[in-house]
Motif scaffolding. Structure first.
Motif, PDB file in Angstrom:
ATOM      1  N   LEU A  23      19.286  -3.225  10.116  1.00 14.74           N
ATOM      2  CA  LEU A  23      19.965  -1.937  10.200  1.00 14.74           C
ATOM      3  C   LEU A  23      20.870  -1.705   8.988  1.00 14.74           C
ATOM      4  O   LEU A  23      21.048  -0.565   8.549  1.00 14.74           O
ATOM      5  CB  LEU A  23      20.799  -1.870  11.484  1.00 14.74           C
ATOM      6  N   ASP A  24      21.421  -2.788   8.440  1.00 15.32           N
ATOM      7  CA  ASP A  24      22.294  -2.670   7.282  1.00 15.32           C
ATOM      8  C   ASP A  24      21.546  -2.134   6.073  1.00 15.32           C
ATOM      9  O   ASP A  24      22.151  -1.597   5.147  1.00 15.32           O
ATOM     10  CB  ASP A  24      22.885  -4.053   6.960  1.00 15.32           C
ATOM     11  N   ARG A  25      20.218  -2.279   6.070  1.00 13.91           N
ATOM     12  CA  ARG A  25      19.392  -1.818   4.952  1.00 13.91           C
ATOM     13  C   ARG A  25      18.836  -0.419   5.188  1.00 13.91           C
ATOM     14  O   ARG A  25      18.067   0.073   4.352  1.00 13.91           O
ATOM     15  CB  ARG A  25      18.249  -2.812   4.722  1.00 13.91           C
ATOM     16  N   ILE A  26      19.161   0.206   6.306  1.00 16.30           N
ATOM     17  CA  ILE A  26      18.717   1.568   6.586  1.00 16.30           C
ATOM     18  C   ILE A  26      19.889   2.502   6.302  1.00 16.30           C
ATOM     19  O   ILE A  26      20.863   2.545   7.050  1.00 16.30           O
ATOM     20  CB  ILE A  26      18.220   1.699   8.042  1.00 16.30           C
ATOM     21  N   ASP A  27      19.799   3.255   5.215  1.00 23.48           N
ATOM     22  CA  ASP A  27      20.935   4.025   4.728  1.00 23.48           C
ATOM     23  C   ASP A  27      21.271   5.235   5.590  1.00 23.48           C
ATOM     24  O   ASP A  27      22.437   5.572   5.767  1.00 23.48           O
ATOM     25  CB  ASP A  27      20.660   4.506   3.294  1.00 23.48           C
ATOM     26  N   LEU A  28      20.256   5.916   6.080  1.00 28.68           N
ATOM     27  CA  LEU A  28      20.472   7.147   6.838  1.00 28.68           C
ATOM     28  C   LEU A  28      20.017   6.931   8.272  1.00 28.68           C
ATOM     29  O   LEU A  28      18.848   6.664   8.519  1.00 28.68           O
ATOM     30  CB  LEU A  28      19.700   8.318   6.229  1.00 28.68           C
ATOM     31  N   PRO A  36       3.849  -5.677  -5.849  1.00 25.82           N
ATOM     32  CA  PRO A  36       4.959  -4.718  -5.835  1.00 25.82           C
ATOM     33  C   PRO A  36       5.070  -4.057  -4.470  1.00 25.82           C
ATOM     34  O   PRO A  36       4.074  -3.878  -3.762  1.00 25.82           O
ATOM     35  CB  PRO A  36       4.559  -3.707  -6.922  1.00 25.82           C
ATOM     36  N   ALA A  37       6.299  -3.709  -4.080  1.00 17.27           N
ATOM     37  CA  ALA A  37       6.518  -3.068  -2.773  1.00 17.27           C
ATOM     38  C   ALA A  37       7.776  -2.217  -2.831  1.00 17.27           C
ATOM     39  O   ALA A  37       8.732  -2.434  -2.093  1.00 17.27           O
ATOM     40  CB  ALA A  37       6.622  -4.123  -1.667  1.00 17.27           C
ATOM     41  N   ARG A  38       7.793  -1.255  -3.753  1.00 16.93           N
ATOM     42  CA  ARG A  38       8.925  -0.339  -3.875  1.00 16.93           C
ATOM     43  C   ARG A  38       8.611   0.896  -3.031  1.00 16.93           C
ATOM     44  O   ARG A  38       8.101   1.893  -3.512  1.00 16.93           O
ATOM     45  CB  ARG A  38       9.143   0.036  -5.345  1.00 16.93           C
ATOM     46  N   PHE A  39       8.892   0.805  -1.740  1.00 22.84           N
ATOM     47  CA  PHE A  39       8.544   1.878  -0.806  1.00 22.84           C
ATOM     48  C   PHE A  39       9.798   2.470  -0.192  1.00 22.84           C
ATOM     49  O   PHE A  39      10.879   1.871  -0.235  1.00 22.84           O
ATOM     50  CB  PHE A  39       7.636   1.334   0.301  1.00 22.84           C
ATOM     51  N   GLN A  40       9.664   3.647   0.383  1.00 25.11           N
ATOM     52  CA  GLN A  40      10.758   4.261   1.132  1.00 25.11           C
ATOM     53  C   GLN A  40      10.471   4.063   2.612  1.00 25.11           C
ATOM     54  O   GLN A  40       9.484   4.575   3.138  1.00 25.11           O
ATOM     55  CB  GLN A  40      10.863   5.746   0.796  1.00 25.11           C
ATOM     56  N   LEU A  41      11.330   3.304   3.278  1.00 28.67           N
ATOM     57  CA  LEU A  41      11.139   3.019   4.700  1.00 28.67           C
ATOM     58  C   LEU A  41      11.649   4.176   5.539  1.00 28.67           C
ATOM     59  O   LEU A  41      12.782   4.634   5.375  1.00 28.67           O
ATOM     60  CB  LEU A  41      11.868   1.733   5.092  1.00 28.67           C
ATOM     61  N   LEU A  42      10.815   4.639   6.434  1.00 28.74           N
ATOM     62  CA  LEU A  42      11.176   5.676   7.383  1.00 28.74           C
ATOM     63  C   LEU A  42      10.775   5.182   8.763  1.00 28.74           C
ATOM     64  O   LEU A  42       9.644   4.711   8.946  1.00 28.74           O
ATOM     65  CB  LEU A  42      10.436   6.975   7.040  1.00 28.74           C
ATOM     66  N   LEU A  58       0.830  -1.209   0.000  1.00 35.65           N
ATOM     67  CA  LEU A  58       0.000   0.000   0.000  1.00 35.65           C
ATOM     68  C   LEU A  58       0.866   1.262   0.000  1.00 35.65           C
ATOM     69  O   LEU A  58       0.408   2.332  -0.384  1.00 35.65           O
ATOM     70  CB  LEU A  58      -0.931  -0.010   1.215  1.00 35.65           C
ATOM     71  N   ALA A  59       2.130   1.120   0.437  1.00 37.11           N
ATOM     72  CA  ALA A  59       3.070   2.247   0.417  1.00 37.11           C
ATOM     73  C   ALA A  59       3.901   2.279  -0.865  1.00 37.11           C
ATOM     74  O   ALA A  59       4.857   3.053  -0.958  1.00 37.11           O
ATOM     75  CB  ALA A  59       3.987   2.174   1.627  1.00 37.11           C
ATOM     76  N   HIS A  60       3.564   1.450  -1.857  1.00 34.69           N
ATOM     77  CA  HIS A  60       4.307   1.390  -3.117  1.00 34.69           C
ATOM     78  C   HIS A  60       4.403   2.777  -3.750  1.00 34.69           C
ATOM     79  O   HIS A  60       3.402   3.483  -3.896  1.00 34.69           O
ATOM     80  CB  HIS A  60       3.592   0.418  -4.062  1.00 34.69           C
ATOM     81  N   HIS A  61       5.624   3.164  -4.118  1.00 35.44           N
ATOM     82  CA  HIS A  61       5.932   4.493  -4.676  1.00 35.44           C
ATOM     83  C   HIS A  61       5.707   5.609  -3.650  1.00 35.44           C
ATOM     84  O   HIS A  61       5.578   6.782  -4.026  1.00 35.44           O
ATOM     85  CB  HIS A  61       5.108   4.791  -5.935  1.00 35.44           C
ATOM     86  N   GLY A  62       5.656   5.239  -2.376  1.00 36.39           N
ATOM     87  CA  GLY A  62       5.461   6.243  -1.336  1.00 36.39           C
ATOM     88  C   GLY A  62       6.314   5.933  -0.124  1.00 36.39           C
ATOM     89  O   GLY A  62       7.435   5.414  -0.247  1.00 36.39           O
ATOM     90  N   VAL A  63       5.790   6.242   1.051  1.00 37.64           N
ATOM     91  CA  VAL A  63       6.550   6.149   2.296  1.00 37.64           C
ATOM     92  C   VAL A  63       5.845   5.223   3.269  1.00 37.64           C
ATOM     93  O   VAL A  63       4.633   5.319   3.476  1.00 37.64           O
ATOM     94  CB  VAL A  63       6.721   7.547   2.938  1.00 37.64           C
ATOM     95  N   LEU A  64       6.618   4.322   3.869  1.00 38.04           N
ATOM     96  CA  LEU A  64       6.137   3.495   4.972  1.00 38.04           C
ATOM     97  C   LEU A  64       6.830   3.986   6.231  1.00 38.04           C
ATOM     98  O   LEU A  64       8.064   3.922   6.341  1.00 38.04           O
ATOM     99  CB  LEU A  64       6.467   2.016   4.735  1.00 38.04           C
ATOM    100  N   LEU A  83      12.721  -4.856   0.878  1.00 41.38           N
ATOM    101  CA  LEU A  83      13.562  -3.663   0.803  1.00 41.38           C
ATOM    102  C   LEU A  83      14.623  -3.808  -0.287  1.00 41.38           C
ATOM    103  O   LEU A  83      15.051  -2.812  -0.877  1.00 41.38           O
ATOM    104  CB  LEU A  83      14.230  -3.404   2.155  1.00 41.38           C
ATOM    105  N   GLU A  84      15.053  -5.027  -0.553  1.00 42.31           N
ATOM    106  CA  GLU A  84      16.071  -5.268  -1.575  1.00 42.31           C
ATOM    107  C   GLU A  84      15.451  -5.397  -2.959  1.00 42.31           C
ATOM    108  O   GLU A  84      15.975  -4.857  -3.940  1.00 42.31           O
ATOM    109  CB  GLU A  84      16.845  -6.547  -1.240  1.00 42.31           C
ATOM    110  N   THR A  85      14.346  -6.137  -3.055  1.00 41.22           N
ATOM    111  CA  THR A  85      13.811  -6.497  -4.373  1.00 41.22           C
ATOM    112  C   THR A  85      12.701  -5.583  -4.866  1.00 41.22           C
ATOM    113  O   THR A  85      12.438  -5.512  -6.066  1.00 41.22           O
ATOM    114  CB  THR A  85      13.276  -7.932  -4.346  1.00 41.22           C
ATOM    115  N   GLY A  86      12.010  -4.899  -3.940  1.00 47.21           N
ATOM    116  CA  GLY A  86      10.885  -4.069  -4.342  1.00 47.21           C
ATOM    117  C   GLY A  86       9.627  -4.857  -4.631  1.00 47.21           C
ATOM    118  O   GLY A  86       8.658  -4.309  -5.175  1.00 47.21           O
TER     119      GLY A  86
END
Length: 281
Positions: free
Chosen positions: A160-165, A117-123, A74-80, A100-103
């Motif tokens: 944590l390794d998948r959280i860039d910032l 599909p699940a290409r989201f930006q995790l926050l 549901l957060a595809h192309h948006g923010v989770l 998070l790796e495959t989208g």
């Protein structure tokens, strides 16, 4: 606590570029598949999903006897946005690693299989310890080192390794808030983000997050000084290959935001500073 983490998170969609027609149609299709239907009032707006920390793994990634999309789709192309991150169930958070790796996420059941599909930006947001005051200059922390270690240990290293910032948001005294000048507006930030995104697309035809292999080496090339610095830091901090490449992508984005074609040492150093590992202070 009270430093504005949740408020900042809720404003992220305001600086992201408007989704394309194709992206908006994909998001609408997922909403329809979930049974929610299309809300025309939010057409061409990036989705922002903020599930409660009691959400199950099925609620996050999708599933059920008749598989339906979860929050990550549901957060595809948006923010989770995951507030109070350590309070989520451990297995629910671990289920985020592959999407998070495959989208994408594949839900397999005995009767059928569904691919969403699940290409989201995790926050995500969390306090540094259970009482929330570890490292604060305003209030003393009541937690012992063991309690802090157990609390922060709820987040696995691979996640944590998948959280860039990873950015610390310190507590701010009320007197300082009254005297603080206005910051950069969301409108101005959105313009900078749009310009940086356009630079990336013109240069390599994909976003920086999608750079891999030869394209990553070509468009994230750094000079000898920056390379030596990054190599020494990665060895000292024990980064994985994934972490090393993610820092390069972040440095590329920092350079784009600065309008720089080349990635220089200052861009790499800033990217390294963002990749902090939680540790007992």
């Amino acid at each position: 606590p009270g430093s504005g983490k949740t408020l900042l998170a809720s404003r992220l969609c305001g600086i992201l570029p408007e989704p394309s027609q194709a992206e908006a149609l994909e998001a609408a299709s997922i909403a329809s598949a979930s049974g929610r239907g299309l809300d025309l009032a939010h057409w061409r707006q990036r989705p922002f999903r903020a599930p409660h920390h009691t959400a199950s793994a099925v609620a996050l990634v999708g599933g059920g006897a008749d598989p339906r999309p979860g929050e990550i789709s549901l957060a595809h192309h948006g923010v989770l946005f995951l507030d109070e991150l350590p309070e989520f169930q451990r297995h629910a958070l671990e289920a985020l690693r592959e999407p998070l790796e495959t989208g994408r996420v594949t839900i397999s059941r005995a009767a059928r299989q569904a691919d969403f599909p699940a290409r989201f930006q995790l926050l995500a947001a969390m306090n540094p310890c259970p009482c929330g005051h570890l490292g604060s200059a305003l209030r003393a922390c009541r937690c012992t080192p063991d309690v802090v270690a157990r609390y922060q240990g709820r987040l696995s290293g691979p996640l944590l390794d998948r959280i860039d910032l990873q950015v610390e948001v310190p507590a701010v005294a009320s007197s300082a808030l009254a005297a603080a000048p206005d910051g950069e507006s969301s409108t101005d930030l959105a313009l900078r983000v749009a310009r940086a995104r356009e630079l990336a697309l013109q240069r390599q035809s994909v976003l920086n997050r999608d750079l891999a292999g030869d394209a990553l080496a070509r468009h994230c090339a750094i000079d000898a000084a920056a390379s030596s610095f990054l190599q020494s830091v990665s060895v000292r901090l024990g980064w994985s290959a994934r972490g090393f490449h993610r820092v390069l992508r972040i440095a590329r984005s920092i350079a784009d935001l600065a309008g720089s074609e080349a990635i220089v040492l200052t861009h790499v150093a800033e990217a390294v500073q963002y990749r902090r590992v939680l540790a007992v202070q």
